[in-house]
Design a protein around this motif. Structure first.
Motif, PDB file in Angstrom:
ATOM      1  N   LEU A 150       0.826  -1.203   0.000  1.00  0.00           N
ATOM      2  CA  LEU A 150       0.000   0.000   0.000  1.00  0.00           C
ATOM      3  C   LEU A 150       0.864   1.258   0.000  1.00  0.00           C
ATOM      4  O   LEU A 150       0.588   2.220  -0.733  1.00  0.00           O
ATOM      5  N   VAL A 151       1.913   1.257   0.798  1.00  0.00           N
ATOM      6  CA  VAL A 151       2.804   2.417   0.858  1.00  0.00           C
ATOM      7  C   VAL A 151       3.509   2.633  -0.480  1.00  0.00           C
ATOM      8  O   VAL A 151       3.606   3.761  -0.980  1.00  0.00           O
ATOM      9  N   ILE A 152       3.978   1.536  -1.091  1.00  0.00           N
ATOM     10  CA  ILE A 152       4.733   1.652  -2.344  1.00  0.00           C
ATOM     11  C   ILE A 152       3.821   2.026  -3.506  1.00  0.00           C
ATOM     12  O   ILE A 152       4.109   2.945  -4.279  1.00  0.00           O
ATOM     13  N   MET A 153       2.692   1.320  -3.627  1.00  0.00           N
ATOM     14  CA  MET A 153       1.844   1.482  -4.809  1.00  0.00           C
ATOM     15  C   MET A 153       0.842   2.626  -4.685  1.00  0.00           C
ATOM     16  O   MET A 153       0.405   3.172  -5.699  1.00  0.00           O
ATOM     17  N   HIS A 154       0.463   2.998  -3.462  1.00  0.00           N
ATOM     18  CA  HIS A 154      -0.573   4.022  -3.297  1.00  0.00           C
ATOM     19  C   HIS A 154      -0.046   5.322  -2.705  1.00  0.00           C
ATOM     20  O   HIS A 154      -0.815   6.271  -2.519  1.00  0.00           O
ATOM     21  N   VAL A 155       1.240   5.360  -2.380  1.00  0.00           N
ATOM     22  CA  VAL A 155       1.835   6.612  -1.896  1.00  0.00           C
ATOM     23  C   VAL A 155       3.012   7.000  -2.801  1.00  0.00           C
ATOM     24  O   VAL A 155       3.017   8.083  -3.395  1.00  0.00           O
ATOM     25  N   VAL A 156       3.992   6.102  -2.911  1.00  0.00           N
ATOM     26  CA  VAL A 156       5.174   6.416  -3.713  1.00  0.00           C
ATOM     27  C   VAL A 156       4.820   6.508  -5.191  1.00  0.00           C
ATOM     28  O   VAL A 156       5.243   7.451  -5.884  1.00  0.00           O
ATOM     29  N   GLN A 157       4.039   5.555  -5.707  1.00  0.00           N
ATOM     30  CA  GLN A 157       3.722   5.548  -7.131  1.00  0.00           C
ATOM     31  C   GLN A 157       2.945   6.795  -7.570  1.00  0.00           C
ATOM     32  O   GLN A 157       3.319   7.419  -8.572  1.00  0.00           O
ATOM     33  N   PRO A 158       1.871   7.213  -6.874  1.00  0.00           N
ATOM     34  CA  PRO A 158       1.183   8.441  -7.298  1.00  0.00           C
ATOM     35  C   PRO A 158       2.067   9.682  -7.245  1.00  0.00           C
ATOM     36  O   PRO A 158       1.985  10.549  -8.118  1.00  0.00           O
ATOM     37  N   HIS A 162       3.677  11.694 -12.326  1.00  0.00           N
ATOM     38  CA  HIS A 162       3.886  12.707 -13.367  1.00  0.00           C
ATOM     39  C   HIS A 162       5.367  12.912 -13.687  1.00  0.00           C
ATOM     40  O   HIS A 162       5.714  13.306 -14.807  1.00  0.00           O
ATOM     41  N   VAL A 163       6.226  12.653 -12.722  1.00  0.00           N
ATOM     42  CA  VAL A 163       7.658  12.945 -12.905  1.00  0.00           C
ATOM     43  C   VAL A 163       8.391  11.801 -13.599  1.00  0.00           C
ATOM     44  O   VAL A 163       9.193  12.015 -14.515  1.00  0.00           O
ATOM     45  N   PHE A 164       8.123  10.533 -13.166  1.00  0.00           N
ATOM     46  CA  PHE A 164       8.934   9.412 -13.632  1.00  0.00           C
ATOM     47  C   PHE A 164       8.168   8.369 -14.450  1.00  0.00           C
ATOM     48  O   PHE A 164       8.728   7.762 -15.368  1.00  0.00           O
ATOM     49  N   ILE A 165       6.905   8.105 -14.116  1.00  0.00           N
ATOM     50  CA  ILE A 165       6.227   6.920 -14.627  1.00  0.00           C
ATOM     51  C   ILE A 165       5.377   7.198 -15.856  1.00  0.00           C
ATOM     52  O   ILE A 165       5.305   6.375 -16.764  1.00  0.00           O
ATOM     53  N   ASP A 166       4.741   8.359 -15.909  1.00  0.00           N
ATOM     54  CA  ASP A 166       3.819   8.669 -17.002  1.00  0.00           C
ATOM     55  C   ASP A 166       4.611   9.058 -18.254  1.00  0.00           C
ATOM     56  O   ASP A 166       4.896  10.225 -18.507  1.00  0.00           O
ATOM     57  N   SER A 173       9.140   2.860 -18.047  1.00  0.00           N
ATOM     58  CA  SER A 173       8.749   1.471 -17.761  1.00  0.00           C
ATOM     59  C   SER A 173       9.654   0.864 -16.707  1.00  0.00           C
ATOM     60  O   SER A 173       9.194   0.141 -15.810  1.00  0.00           O
ATOM     61  N   PHE A 174      10.957   1.169 -16.794  1.00  0.00           N
ATOM     62  CA  PHE A 174      11.914   0.638 -15.815  1.00  0.00           C
ATOM     63  C   PHE A 174      11.607   1.153 -14.416  1.00  0.00           C
ATOM     64  O   PHE A 174      11.557   0.383 -13.446  1.00  0.00           O
ATOM     65  N   LEU A 175      11.389   2.467 -14.297  1.00  0.00           N
ATOM     66  CA  LEU A 175      11.129   3.054 -12.981  1.00  0.00           C
ATOM     67  C   LEU A 175       9.776   2.607 -12.434  1.00  0.00           C
ATOM     68  O   LEU A 175       9.649   2.273 -11.251  1.00  0.00           O
ATOM     69  N   GLY A 176       8.755   2.602 -13.309  1.00  0.00           N
ATOM     70  CA  GLY A 176       7.432   2.189 -12.855  1.00  0.00           C
ATOM     71  C   GLY A 176       7.381   0.730 -12.454  1.00  0.00           C
ATOM     72  O   GLY A 176       6.823   0.373 -11.400  1.00  0.00           O
ATOM     73  N   ASN A 177       7.979  -0.149 -13.246  1.00  0.00           N
ATOM     74  CA  ASN A 177       7.967  -1.575 -12.944  1.00  0.00           C
ATOM     75  C   ASN A 177       8.870  -1.919 -11.766  1.00  0.00           C
ATOM     76  O   ASN A 177       8.666  -2.931 -11.092  1.00  0.00           O
ATOM     77  N   SER A 178       9.889  -1.087 -11.527  1.00  0.00           N
ATOM     78  CA  SER A 178      10.754  -1.307 -10.361  1.00  0.00           C
ATOM     79  C   SER A 178       9.956  -1.195  -9.067  1.00  0.00           C
ATOM     80  O   SER A 178      10.207  -1.928  -8.095  1.00  0.00           O
ATOM     81  N   LEU A 179       8.998  -0.271  -9.041  1.00  0.00           N
ATOM     82  CA  LEU A 179       8.136  -0.152  -7.857  1.00  0.00           C
ATOM     83  C   LEU A 179       7.313  -1.416  -7.661  1.00  0.00           C
ATOM     84  O   LEU A 179       7.104  -1.863  -6.527  1.00  0.00           O
ATOM     85  N   TRP A 180       6.855  -2.013  -8.760  1.00  0.00           N
ATOM     86  CA  TRP A 180       6.095  -3.258  -8.667  1.00  0.00           C
ATOM     87  C   TRP A 180       6.961  -4.388  -8.123  1.00  0.00           C
ATOM     88  O   TRP A 180       6.502  -5.168  -7.271  1.00  0.00           O
ATOM     89  N   TRP A 228       3.728  -1.431 -16.303  1.00  0.00           N
ATOM     90  CA  TRP A 228       2.647  -1.973 -15.467  1.00  0.00           C
ATOM     91  C   TRP A 228       1.905  -0.860 -14.735  1.00  0.00           C
ATOM     92  O   TRP A 228       0.677  -0.866 -14.659  1.00  0.00           O
ATOM     93  N   GLY A 229       2.651   0.072 -14.158  1.00  0.00           N
ATOM     94  CA  GLY A 229       2.027   1.146 -13.398  1.00  0.00           C
ATOM     95  C   GLY A 229       1.122   2.002 -14.254  1.00  0.00           C
ATOM     96  O   GLY A 229       0.038   2.406 -13.820  1.00  0.00           O
ATOM     97  N   ARG A 230       1.549   2.264 -15.475  1.00  0.00           N
ATOM     98  CA  ARG A 230       0.740   3.093 -16.362  1.00  0.00           C
ATOM     99  C   ARG A 230      -0.561   2.387 -16.730  1.00  0.00           C
ATOM    100  O   ARG A 230      -1.622   3.016 -16.817  1.00  0.00           O
ATOM    101  N   HIS A 231      -0.490   1.086 -16.951  1.00  0.00           N
ATOM    102  CA  HIS A 231      -1.706   0.334 -17.275  1.00  0.00           C
ATOM    103  C   HIS A 231      -2.673   0.344 -16.090  1.00  0.00           C
ATOM    104  O   HIS A 231      -3.887   0.413 -16.281  1.00  0.00           O
ATOM    105  N   LEU A 232      -2.126   0.264 -14.865  1.00  0.00           N
ATOM    106  CA  LEU A 232      -2.985   0.312 -13.682  1.00  0.00           C
ATOM    107  C   LEU A 232      -3.677   1.672 -13.567  1.00  0.00           C
ATOM    108  O   LEU A 232      -4.886   1.747 -13.310  1.00  0.00           O
ATOM    109  N   ILE A 233      -2.921   2.737 -13.766  1.00  0.00           N
ATOM    110  CA  ILE A 233      -3.487   4.081 -13.676  1.00  0.00           C
ATOM    111  C   ILE A 233      -4.546   4.288 -14.761  1.00  0.00           C
ATOM    112  O   ILE A 233      -5.615   4.867 -14.509  1.00  0.00           O
ATOM    113  N   LEU A 234      -4.263   3.830 -15.974  1.00  0.00           N
ATOM    114  CA  LEU A 234      -5.237   3.955 -17.059  1.00  0.00           C
ATOM    115  C   LEU A 234      -6.506   3.166 -16.755  1.00  0.00           C
ATOM    116  O   LEU A 234      -7.609   3.572 -17.131  1.00  0.00           O
TER     117      LEU A 234
END
Length: 253
Positions: A150-158, A162-166, A173-180, A228-234
C-alpha cells in the motif's frame, strides 16, 4: 476436554474480535500499538511476528485479538485514496468507486481468497503433525503483507507518477515496474517471516520468497516497454470515465 476448551476459547476470541469491529468500539482498540506494528513492517517485519510468537505462548493463538490494525489500515486506505484522486484528478464519483474497489476488492476480497487458500494448504500439511493453523493468522499475514504494498503502490507511485512513470520511454517502464518488483518483494517477505515462527514451516519458508519468476517478467516488460504502473493508472481512469458517462446519461434522461 482440553481440545474442546481450546476450540471454545478460539470461538470466544473470534466473537470478541468481530463485536469490536461491528460495534466500532474504538476505546477498546490499541491504535498506538497498531501504528508501531506498521512502522516495524516497513523496517523490521520479523519483530511483528515475534509478537505473534509471544501471543501464542500467552494466549494460545497466533492471530491478533485486537482489530485496531485492520481499522487503522482501512483509514490509511482512505487517505491514500484521496491522494490518488487528487493526483489523477478523479471525479467525486470516481473517488468513491476507487475507494470501494480498493477496500472491498483489493484488500478484503483478494485477501480472503489468498488467506483462505494458504490456510487450507497449510492445514493439509500441519494436520499430519497434529498442529492447527488459524485462518485469522493467515489473514493477519495478508494484512501485514498488504501494508508495505500500500505504501509503495498508493503513496510512492502516485507521487512519482507525473515525474517518472507517465511516459512512453523504456526509462519510465523501468522506474514504474521497479516499484512493482519492490512491492512484490515486500509481499514475499511478509509470508516468509509469518511462516518462520511456525515449526512446521521453518524448512519451507524459502518457497514463499522466490522472486525469479517476477524478475524475469520485469526484464521482459522493460525490454518490451510494457509499463505496469501506467496500465494500472489507465484502468482506474477508465473506471472514472465510466462513472462520468453514467452520470451524464442519467442527467440526459
Amino acid at each position: 476436554m482440553e481440545i474442546g476448551y481450546v476450540r471454545r476459547s478460539r470461538s470466544a476470541v473470534s466473537t470478541k474480535f468481530l463485536r469490536r469491529i461491528v460495534k466500532l468500539k474504538f476505546n477498546q482498540m490499541d491504535f498506538q500499538y497498531a501504528a508501531w506494528q506498521m512502522v516495524y513492517l516497513l523496517t523490521t517485519p520479523s519483530r511483528v511476528y515475534k509478537n505473534s510468537q509471544i501471543r501464542k505462548h500467552t494466549k494460545n493463538q497466533w492471530a491478533r485479538d485486537d482489530p485496531g490494525f485492520m481499522v487503522l489500515l482501512a483509514a490509511f486506505l482512505g487517505l491514500t485514496s484521496v491522494l490518488f484522486a487528487v493526483i489523477l484528478k478523479l471525479s467525486v464519483g470516481g473517488f468513491f468507486k476507487f475507494f470501494l474497489w480498493v477496500v472491498f476488492i483489493d484488500f478484503i476480497g483478494v485477501g480472503l481468497v489468498i488467506a483462505g487458500t494458504c490456510w487450507y494448504l497449510c492445514s493439509l500439511i500441519t494436520r499430519r503433525n497434529d498442529q492447527h493453523v488459524e485462518f485469522g493468522y493467515s489473514f493477519d499475514v495478508h494484512c501485514n503483507a498488504f501494508f508495505p504494498v500500500l505504501v509503495i503502490m498508493h503513496v510512492v507511485q502516485p507521487l512519482c507518477w507525473h515525474v517518472f512513470i507517465d511516459g512512453d520511454s523504456r526509462l519510465a517502464s523501468f522506474l514504474g515496474n521497479s516499484l512493482w518488483v519492490l512491492a512484490i518483494g515486500a509481499t514475499s517477505t511478509s509470508p516468509s517471516s509469518g511462516t518462520r515462527p511456525c515449526p512446521t514451516f521453518r524448512d519451507r519458508s524459502d518457497y514463499f520468497t522466490s522472486l525469479s519468476c517476477y524478475s524475469s517478467r520485469f526484464i521482459v516488460s522493460v525490454a518490451c516497454n510494457h509499463n505496469w504502473g501506467r496500465h494500472l493508472i489507465l484502468f482506474y481512469r477508465k473506471q472514472d470515465r465510466g462513472v462520468m458517462r453514467e452520470r451524464g446519461t442519467g442527467l440526459v434522461a
